[in-house]
Design a protein around this motif. Structure first.
Motif, short mmCIF file in Angstrom:
data_model
loop_
_atom_site.label_atom_id
_atom_site.label_comp_id
_atom_site.label_asym_id
_atom_site.label_seq_id
_atom_site.Cartn_x
_atom_site.Cartn_y
_atom_site.Cartn_z
N TRP A 1 0.85 -1.19 0.00
CA TRP A 1 0.00 0.00 0.00
C TRP A 1 0.88 1.23 0.00
O TRP A 1 1.91 1.28 0.69
CB TRP A 1 -0.89 0.01 1.24
CG TRP A 1 -1.91 -1.09 1.28
CD1 TRP A 1 -1.71 -2.42 1.08
CD2 TRP A 1 -3.31 -0.94 1.57
NE1 TRP A 1 -2.89 -3.12 1.21
CE2 TRP A 1 -3.88 -2.23 1.53
CE3 TRP A 1 -4.12 0.15 1.87
CZ2 TRP A 1 -5.24 -2.46 1.77
CZ3 TRP A 1 -5.47 -0.07 2.11
CH2 TRP A 1 -6.02 -1.36 2.05
N LEU B 1 -4.61 7.09 -2.21
CA LEU B 1 -4.14 5.84 -1.63
C LEU B 1 -4.25 4.74 -2.67
O LEU B 1 -5.28 4.61 -3.34
CB LEU B 1 -4.97 5.47 -0.40
CG LEU B 1 -4.71 4.10 0.22
CD1 LEU B 1 -3.28 4.01 0.77
CD2 LEU B 1 -5.72 3.80 1.32
N LEU C 1 0.08 3.89 7.54
CA LEU C 1 -0.43 2.64 6.97
C LEU C 1 0.04 1.45 7.79
O LEU C 1 1.23 1.23 7.99
CB LEU C 1 0.06 2.49 5.52
CG LEU C 1 -0.75 3.23 4.46
CD1 LEU C 1 0.02 3.34 3.17
CD2 LEU C 1 -2.08 2.51 4.23
N TYR D 1 -5.04 3.90 8.11
CA TYR D 1 -4.22 4.95 7.52
C TYR D 1 -4.70 6.29 8.03
O TYR D 1 -5.86 6.45 8.40
CB TYR D 1 -4.21 4.90 5.99
CG TYR D 1 -5.56 4.97 5.31
CD1 TYR D 1 -6.05 6.16 4.78
CD2 TYR D 1 -6.32 3.82 5.15
CE1 TYR D 1 -7.27 6.21 4.13
CE2 TYR D 1 -7.55 3.86 4.50
CZ TYR D 1 -8.02 5.05 3.99
OH TYR D 1 -9.23 5.10 3.34
#
Length: 295
Positions: free
Chosen positions: A118, A133, A154, A165
């Motif tokens: 991520w 994101l 994250l 997040y």
């Protein structure tokens, strides 16, 4: 502001090289080495358990790191996700990141328990609401959220049900539920922590073996712990002002490393510890290794 119960474990200086903006610490479980970035100086930093120091100039701003295997890291830089070989220092673009938005750069990122990665973006000058994101998984980069300003924090819960997040600019930590098989979100975001009343700025975060979240507070001089229910449990005091991101490491993952930032600060003539150094708290809490990124 609520009273913070501090944990009686003192910070040590793990690495004295000051970073303008230290971020993205990652303990490599096979190399027994901490990697992190000095974002504004375009450097990837490293120091082994035995004290060997390294640094590489990446030619662009790096912000987050994952590990792939013994030699390869995934390094998120301002323009994309890259493979970086720590033996040859070869950097290879894996996936471009927002080429249509040259005013944006990567920010916080972390591997997930399914082998994905991520990564958040933000405006290079902190422009409001231009950050996004993404998740990279099995060759696909998919946008998950938008309208964020400074995406940070994250991390993932112990049961692999939630991703967390933060938007540092809003002092909010969000959560989103995840599909247990694939790790893709299956809900829209909800508010997990609202820190606006205490004027706290959540930066990087990580979860321990009990599922508690440890979040470093920008301008907060500490890394704070919250239960899975969002209850404040305590904090580790820092001897510098701008703590940025924590990471568990050491051979048994009972060391908590914390990067810090010197940008915008001036060390006084009698400051015992310089802003921007990398800290470690020994035997403060039990963590776990970060999962590998699967190509």
């Amino acid at each position: 502001m609520s009273e913070t119960p501090f944990i009686d474990v003192a910070a040590e200086v793990f690495d004295a090289r000051p970073c303008q903006l230290g971020e993205g610490p990652l303990w490599h479980p096979q190399r027994h080495t901490l990697y992190w970035v000095d974002l504004l100086n375009c450097r990837l930093m490293a120091k082994t358990q035995d004290g060997v120091e390294q640094a590489w100039d990446l030619g662009e701003m790096p912000s987050a790191i994952g590990w792939i295997d013994t030699e390869q890291l995934l390094v998120a830089c301002e323009s994309g996700l890259n493979l970086f070989n720590v033996e040859s220092a070869e950097k290879t673009l894996l996936c471009a990141l927002e080429p249509e938005l040259p005013g944006n750069r990567s920010n916080d990122g972390r591997a997930d328990p399914w082998g994905g990665f991520w990564i958040g973006t933000m405006g290079k000058n902190g422009e409001e609401g231009v950050g996004n994101l993404y998740r990279w998984y099995r060759g696909e980069l998919r946008k998950l959220d938008s309208g964020l300003t400074v995406l940070n924090g994250l991390c993932f819960d112990r049961e692999r049900r939630l991703a967390y997040y933060a938007d540092s600019a809003a002092s909010i930590v969000y959560s989103v539920s995840l599909d247990g098989q694939t790790g893709w979100p299956d809900s829209s975001r909800g508010v997990h922590l609202d820190l606006t009343a205490d004027s706290l700025i959540p930066d990087g975060a990580v979860t321990d073996v009990a599922g508690n979240m440890w979040t470093s507070l920008w301008d907060g001089e500490r890394t704070q712990c919250y239960s899975p229910e969002g209850v404040e449990l305590g904090a580790l005091r820092a001897p510098v002002i701008r703590t940025t991101c924590p990471a568990f490491g050491g051979r048994d993952f009972t060391d908590l490393y914390v990067t810090t930032a010197a940008v915008g600060l001036e060390d006084g003539p009698e400051a015992p510890i310089a802003n921007g150094v990398t800290l470690v708290y020994r035997n403060a809490v039990k963590g776990q290794p970060e999962p590998a990124v699967i190509l």
